[in-house]
Design a protein around this motif. Structure first.
Motif, PDB file in Angstrom:
ATOM      1  N   ARG A   1     -17.343 -13.585  19.569  1.00  0.00           N
ATOM      2  CA  ARG A   1     -18.698 -14.359  20.440  1.00  0.00           C
ATOM      3  C   ARG A   1     -18.185 -14.508  22.066  1.00  0.00           C
ATOM      4  O   ARG A   1     -19.170 -14.149  22.352  1.00  0.00           O
ATOM      5  CB  ARG A   1     -18.340 -16.204  19.708  1.00  0.00           C
ATOM      6  N   LEU A   2     -16.548 -14.238  22.509  1.00  0.00           N
ATOM      7  CA  LEU A   2     -16.476 -14.696  23.564  1.00  0.00           C
ATOM      8  C   LEU A   2     -16.855 -13.079  24.366  1.00  0.00           C
ATOM      9  O   LEU A   2     -16.777 -12.998  25.691  1.00  0.00           O
ATOM     10  CB  LEU A   2     -15.495 -14.601  24.156  1.00  0.00           C
ATOM     11  N   ALA A   3     -16.389 -12.023  23.501  1.00  0.00           N
ATOM     12  CA  ALA A   3     -16.841 -10.295  24.314  1.00  0.00           C
ATOM     13  C   ALA A   3     -18.527 -10.221  23.569  1.00  0.00           C
ATOM     14  O   ALA A   3     -18.884  -9.344  24.418  1.00  0.00           O
ATOM     15  CB  ALA A   3     -16.026 -10.042  22.907  1.00  0.00           C
ATOM     16  N   ASP A   4     -19.344 -11.221  22.868  1.00  0.00           N
ATOM     17  CA  ASP A   4     -20.753 -11.291  23.318  1.00  0.00           C
ATOM     18  C   ASP A   4     -21.473  -9.774  22.128  1.00  0.00           C
ATOM     19  O   ASP A   4     -21.747  -9.300  22.969  1.00  0.00           O
ATOM     20  CB  ASP A   4     -21.616 -10.620  24.364  1.00  0.00           C
ATOM     21  N   ARG A   5     -20.708  -9.625  20.805  1.00  0.00           N
ATOM     22  CA  ARG A   5     -20.527  -8.549  19.944  1.00  0.00           C
ATOM     23  C   ARG A   5     -21.037  -9.325  18.647  1.00  0.00           C
ATOM     24  O   ARG A   5     -20.008 -10.686  18.236  1.00  0.00           O
ATOM     25  CB  ARG A   5     -19.752  -7.695  19.905  1.00  0.00           C
ATOM     26  N   GLY A   6     -20.931  -8.768  18.066  1.00  0.00           N
ATOM     27  CA  GLY A   6     -21.125  -9.091  16.590  1.00  0.00           C
ATOM     28  C   GLY A   6     -19.640  -8.619  16.173  1.00  0.00           C
ATOM     29  O   GLY A   6     -18.625  -9.000  16.032  1.00  0.00           O
ATOM     30  N   PRO A   7     -19.282  -9.791  14.729  1.00  0.00           N
ATOM     31  CA  PRO A   7     -17.983  -9.777  14.113  1.00  0.00           C
ATOM     32  C   PRO A   7     -17.325  -8.005  14.092  1.00  0.00           C
ATOM     33  O   PRO A   7     -18.409  -7.397  13.497  1.00  0.00           O
ATOM     34  CB  PRO A   7     -18.127 -10.942  13.328  1.00  0.00           C
ATOM     35  N   ALA A   8     -16.111  -7.553  14.235  1.00  0.00           N
ATOM     36  CA  ALA A   8     -15.709  -6.278  14.101  1.00  0.00           C
ATOM     37  C   ALA A   8     -15.759  -6.055  12.960  1.00  0.00           C
ATOM     38  O   ALA A   8     -14.460  -6.659  11.858  1.00  0.00           O
ATOM     39  CB  ALA A   8     -14.369  -6.503  15.128  1.00  0.00           C
ATOM     40  N   PRO A   9     -16.322  -5.033  12.219  1.00  0.00           N
ATOM     41  CA  PRO A   9     -16.001  -5.041  10.324  1.00  0.00           C
ATOM     42  C   PRO A   9     -14.870  -4.563  10.402  1.00  0.00           C
ATOM     43  O   PRO A   9     -13.854  -4.164  11.202  1.00  0.00           O
ATOM     44  CB  PRO A   9     -17.195  -4.187  10.255  1.00  0.00           C
ATOM     45  N   GLY A  10     -14.223  -5.021   9.540  1.00  0.00           N
ATOM     46  CA  GLY A  10     -12.506  -4.145   9.102  1.00  0.00           C
ATOM     47  C   GLY A  10     -12.545  -2.616   8.512  1.00  0.00           C
ATOM     48  O   GLY A  10     -13.735  -2.430   8.038  1.00  0.00           O
ATOM     49  N   ALA A  11     -11.839  -2.603   8.621  1.00  0.00           N
ATOM     50  CA  ALA A  11     -11.661  -0.647   8.050  1.00  0.00           C
ATOM     51  C   ALA A  11     -12.188  -1.186   6.717  1.00  0.00           C
ATOM     52  O   ALA A  11     -12.205  -1.274   5.911  1.00  0.00           O
ATOM     53  CB  ALA A  11     -10.301  -0.650   8.209  1.00  0.00           C
ATOM     54  N   ASP A  12     -12.730   0.120   6.269  1.00  0.00           N
ATOM     55  CA  ASP A  12     -13.555   0.669   5.094  1.00  0.00           C
ATOM     56  C   ASP A  12     -11.729   1.871   4.324  1.00  0.00           C
ATOM     57  O   ASP A  12     -12.417   2.676   4.972  1.00  0.00           O
ATOM     58  CB  ASP A  12     -14.806   0.846   5.331  1.00  0.00           C
ATOM     59  N   LEU A  13     -10.742   1.016   3.561  1.00  0.00           N
ATOM     60  CA  LEU A  13      -9.954   2.110   3.339  1.00  0.00           C
ATOM     61  C   LEU A  13     -10.462   3.055   2.168  1.00  0.00           C
ATOM     62  O   LEU A  13      -9.833   3.970   2.455  1.00  0.00           O
ATOM     63  CB  LEU A  13      -8.550   1.291   2.610  1.00  0.00           C
TER      64      LEU A  13
END
Length: 241
Positions: A146-158
Motif C-alpha cells: 500500500r505504501l509503495a502504491d502497488r498491488g500485493p507482491a505475488p509469491g514465487a511460483d515454485l
C-alpha cells in the motif's frame, strides 16, 4: 508500541533478529535430504550464513552466494575458515544439494546456469511463503504494498521455477515458521531487514513505514508485550535430470 526512531542496520538486524525465524524450514529440508557428512551444499541468497552454519554442523561441505555485500561479510565472519561466500554464483563448483530458501521468480536464469553444470541427480530446493491464509505476516506485508502504491507482491511460483529450469519434481512440503519477537521494536527491525519494505521506505518516510508496521502488528502483540505471528512456508524438492 511507539516508532523505534533509531538507526537501522538491515544486515545485522537480519542476522540477529530475523534469520532464525526460518530455522524450522532449514531443519526440515536438511532432514528430508539427509544433509550431513559427505554432502556438498551450495546455498543461494544465503543471507548472513545461518543455514550454512547448520549444514556445516551436520558435517556437510558448504558454500554460499549472497549479493548483499553487508550480509555476505557477516556470513564470512561467522562461518568456519575455508567456507566460501561469494557475491556472484560460482562458474563451476561441485555440489549435490542446491538451496534457495528465499526463492523469487527472478532466480530462474541463475538456476538454469547452475543446473546446466550440475551432475544428474543433484537436489535443488526452492522455498517461499505458504498460502496467504496461513501466514499471519501477510497482513503486515500488505502495508509495504500500500505504501509503495502497488498491488500485493505475488509469491514465487515454485513449481513454475522447477519446470522452467528443466528440473524433475521430486516432492514438496510445508513447514510452520512462526515469527516471534521480544517486543514491537524488535519486530519492526526484523521485518524491515527482510527488504520487503525497501520500496515503501523510498516512496514515503522511514518513520511512516515504522508507524504503519506497528499498527499492523497490533493483533499479534501478546499481553507480555511479545509479538507472535504463525506462518507456514512451502518448499519443493527437484532433481537435475
Amino acid at each position: 508500541m511507539t516508532p523505534t526512531l533509531v538507526p537501522h542496520h538491515p544486515a545485522r538486524d537480519w542476522a540477529e533478529i530475523q534469520e532464525r525465524m526460518l530455522v524450522p524450514l532449514y531443519e526440515a529440508v536438511y532432514d528430508r535430504l539427509d544433509v550431513g557428512a559427505g554432502s556438498r551444499l551450495l546455498a543461494l541468497d544465503c543471507g548472513s550464513g545461518l543455514a550454512l552454519l547448520m549444514a556445516a554442523a551436520r558435517g556437510a561441505r558448504v558454500a554460499g552466494v549472497e549479493r548483499d555485500h553487508a550480509r555476505a561479510e557477516l556470513a564470512r565472519e561467522r562461518l568456519p575458515e575455508g567456507v566460501t561466500v561469494t557475491e556472484e554464483p560460482p562458474a563451476d563448483l561441485p555440489h549435490d544439494v542446491i538451496t534457495a530458501f528465499h526463492a523469487t521468480d527472478g532466480i530462474l536464469p541463475e538456476l538454469r546456469a547452475l543446473t546446466r553444470t550440475a551432475q544428474s541427480g543433484t537436489a535443488v530446493v526452492l522455498a517461499d511463503w505458504g498460502p496467504p491464509e496461513r501466514c499471519a505476516t501477510e497482513s503486515v506485508l500488505r502495508v509495504a504494498a500500500r505504501l509503495a502504491d502497488r498491488g500485493p507482491a505475488p509469491g514465487a511460483d515454485l513449481d513454475a521455477l522447477v519446470a522452467g529450469a528443466g528440473l524433475r519434481p521430486a516432492g514438496s512440503g510445508r513447514v510452520a515458521c512462526p515469527f516471534g519477537y521480544a517486543d514491537g521494536a524488535s519486530a519492526v527491525r526484523g521485518l524491515l531487514s527482510t527488504g520487503a519494505f525497501d520500496e515503501a521506505v523510498r516512496a514515503t518516510e522511514p518513520s511512516q513505514v515504522e508507524k504503519e508496521i506497528e499498527e499492523a502488528l497490533a493483533p499479534y502483540v501478546r499481553p507480555d508485550g511479545t509479538v507472535w505471528m504463525p506462518n507456514v512456508f512451502r518448499y519443493v524438492v527437484a532433481r537435475v535430470a
